[in-house]
Design a protein around this motif. Sequence first.
Motif, short mmCIF file in Angstrom:
data_model
loop_
_atom_site.label_atom_id
_atom_site.label_comp_id
_atom_site.label_asym_id
_atom_site.label_seq_id
_atom_site.Cartn_x
_atom_site.Cartn_y
_atom_site.Cartn_z
N GLU A 85 41.02 42.35 27.22
CA GLU A 85 41.50 41.56 28.41
C GLU A 85 40.21 41.20 29.43
OE1 GLU A 85 44.62 43.02 26.36
OE2 GLU A 85 43.54 44.10 27.56
N VAL A 86 39.98 40.21 29.93
CA VAL A 86 39.23 40.04 30.78
C VAL A 86 39.74 39.36 31.93
CG1 VAL A 86 36.89 38.74 31.47
CG2 VAL A 86 37.35 39.63 29.32
N LEU A 87 39.83 39.79 33.06
CA LEU A 87 40.50 39.35 34.52
C LEU A 87 39.48 38.42 35.35
CD1 LEU A 87 42.73 42.33 35.34
CD2 LEU A 87 43.06 40.37 33.76
N ILE A 88 39.87 37.15 35.85
CA ILE A 88 39.09 36.46 36.55
C ILE A 88 39.77 36.17 37.88
CG2 ILE A 88 37.75 35.54 34.71
CD1 ILE A 88 39.45 32.90 35.31
N ASN A 89 38.99 35.80 39.07
CA ASN A 89 39.78 35.56 40.43
C ASN A 89 40.31 36.55 41.03
OD1 ASN A 89 38.76 32.89 40.45
ND2 ASN A 89 40.47 31.87 39.10
N SER A 90 39.72 37.96 40.79
CA SER A 90 40.42 39.04 41.30
C SER A 90 40.00 39.11 43.05
CB SER A 90 39.74 40.28 40.56
OG SER A 90 40.37 41.48 41.48
N GLU A 91 41.05 39.71 43.62
CA GLU A 91 40.47 39.97 44.90
C GLU A 91 39.57 41.22 45.27
OE1 GLU A 91 44.20 40.20 47.20
OE2 GLU A 91 44.58 38.12 46.92
N PRO A 92 38.99 41.47 46.02
CA PRO A 92 38.24 42.74 46.45
C PRO A 92 39.05 44.06 46.26
CG PRO A 92 37.45 41.06 47.70
CD PRO A 92 38.68 40.58 47.02
N SER A 93 40.08 44.00 46.82
CA SER A 93 41.28 44.99 46.80
C SER A 93 42.17 45.21 45.80
CB SER A 93 42.12 44.84 48.32
OG SER A 93 42.67 43.56 48.11
N VAL A 94 41.72 44.79 44.60
CA VAL A 94 42.48 44.82 43.40
C VAL A 94 43.15 46.16 43.23
CG1 VAL A 94 40.67 45.14 41.87
CG2 VAL A 94 42.81 44.39 40.90
N ILE A 95 44.40 46.37 42.92
CA ILE A 95 44.97 47.58 42.98
C ILE A 95 44.91 48.23 41.38
CG2 ILE A 95 47.22 48.87 42.66
CD1 ILE A 95 48.33 46.75 44.66
N VAL A 96 44.24 49.40 41.25
CA VAL A 96 43.83 50.14 40.09
C VAL A 96 45.06 50.18 39.16
CG1 VAL A 96 42.96 52.26 38.86
CG2 VAL A 96 41.72 51.03 41.02
N ASP A 97 45.97 50.65 39.73
CA ASP A 97 47.29 50.93 38.75
C ASP A 97 47.58 49.56 38.02
OD1 ASP A 97 47.51 53.36 39.63
OD2 ASP A 97 49.06 52.98 41.05
N ASP A 98 47.51 48.30 38.71
CA ASP A 98 47.79 47.16 38.16
C ASP A 98 46.70 46.77 36.88
OD1 ASP A 98 50.07 46.60 40.00
OD2 ASP A 98 48.81 45.44 41.25
N ASN A 104 43.42 47.11 26.88
CA ASN A 104 41.97 47.23 26.67
C ASN A 104 41.31 46.11 27.50
OD1 ASN A 104 41.74 48.56 23.95
ND2 ASN A 104 43.23 47.19 23.38
N LEU A 105 41.41 46.71 28.98
CA LEU A 105 40.55 45.92 29.94
C LEU A 105 39.06 46.17 29.85
CD1 LEU A 105 40.56 44.13 32.65
CD2 LEU A 105 40.44 46.52 33.66
N THR A 106 38.49 45.09 29.58
CA THR A 106 37.03 45.03 29.37
C THR A 106 35.93 44.49 30.33
OG1 THR A 106 37.55 44.64 27.00
CG2 THR A 106 35.23 43.95 27.57
N GLY A 107 36.76 43.43 31.29
CA GLY A 107 35.97 42.76 32.23
C GLY A 107 36.70 42.29 33.46
N LEU A 108 36.22 42.40 34.63
CA LEU A 108 36.85 42.18 35.88
C LEU A 108 35.83 41.10 36.61
CD1 LEU A 108 39.23 42.41 37.75
CD2 LEU A 108 38.14 44.30 38.87
N PHE A 109 36.13 39.94 37.08
CA PHE A 109 35.39 39.04 37.94
C PHE A 109 36.06 38.74 39.19
CE2 PHE A 109 34.12 38.49 33.45
CZ PHE A 109 32.73 38.43 33.65
N TYR A 110 35.49 38.69 40.11
CA TYR A 110 35.87 38.43 41.49
C TYR A 110 35.83 36.85 41.96
CZ TYR A 110 35.62 43.64 42.04
OH TYR A 110 35.92 45.06 41.86
N GLU A 111 36.79 36.48 42.96
CA GLU A 111 36.92 35.31 43.49
C GLU A 111 35.50 34.79 43.70
OE1 GLU A 111 41.45 34.59 45.10
OE2 GLU A 111 39.89 35.55 46.34
N SER A 112 34.70 35.65 44.45
CA SER A 112 33.45 35.26 44.89
C SER A 112 32.45 35.41 43.99
CB SER A 112 33.28 36.21 46.02
OG SER A 112 33.03 37.43 45.44
N ASP A 113 32.63 35.50 42.70
CA ASP A 113 31.50 35.43 41.64
C ASP A 113 31.05 34.09 41.12
OD1 ASP A 113 31.37 38.26 41.58
OD2 ASP A 113 32.92 38.51 39.87
N THR A 114 29.96 33.79 41.02
CA THR A 114 29.47 32.73 40.63
C THR A 114 29.51 32.46 39.41
OG1 THR A 114 27.07 33.57 40.32
CG2 THR A 114 27.53 32.86 42.47
N MET A 115 29.36 31.00 38.74
CA MET A 115 29.61 31.02 37.51
C MET A 115 28.47 31.54 36.69
SD MET A 115 31.81 28.79 36.27
CE MET A 115 32.26 27.63 37.37
#
Length: 221
Positions: A85-98, A104-115
């Motif tokens: 799983e790869v999550l996109i558009n995450s807020e900086p304050s993402v909750i780790v428990d979530d 199988n979390l593999t990647g996390l991208f924030y709302e501010s990340d560029t293309m």
Amino acid sequence: MMNEKYTCYLVSKSSLQSSLLKQSLEKSLDIIILDVSFTELLQTISSKQTNNNLNYIIIDLNHLQDDYLSKYLIIVDEKHLNTKEVLINSEPSVIVDDLMKLPNLTGLFYESDTMELMSKGMQKILDGELWLSRDITTSIITVHRKDKYFTSSVIAELTRREEEIMKLLTLGASNSQIAEQLFVSENTVKTHLHNVFKKIKVRSRLQAVMWAKGQQFQRAQ
């Protein structure tokens, strides 16, 4: 081009943003991404037969609902699907428990990340590496340690080279960095990691790191 070993899904609501992201990633990575709603994803994976084909699930957090996630987790578990799983558009304050709900979390991208950054990160992920910040990785490991999810009842018998690779893995080294450090090829590193994963009974790089941290793993002297 379509890779026979894996399928990429972009789970989001149809929008200009998701369309642009899909096109950008397909062009920069030379892959095909299937743009689906969560309902369509559930229908697709529920019809799959158990196999070793890898499924990359890119999930837009703006459109993730708990009921869909619960159904997804049940299907993945029942079908024994090989997913990352790869999550996109995450807020900086993402909750780790979530984050830990995903197997199988593999990647996390924030709302501010560029293309450009997303393309770079996705390429790393497709190469078998993680794209998670050091803070996120540390937090996940800490929670697992507290709950003792990491503990292995059997200490795996690893070769010295496998121990060296695992030590570097826990330090956050990428496959290329491990290869450079040990003067071997990246393919050799991948082969060793594959063997280690089988020995310690994990399915992802993050799980391997958690196992090593949980064992207070140290390279043999």
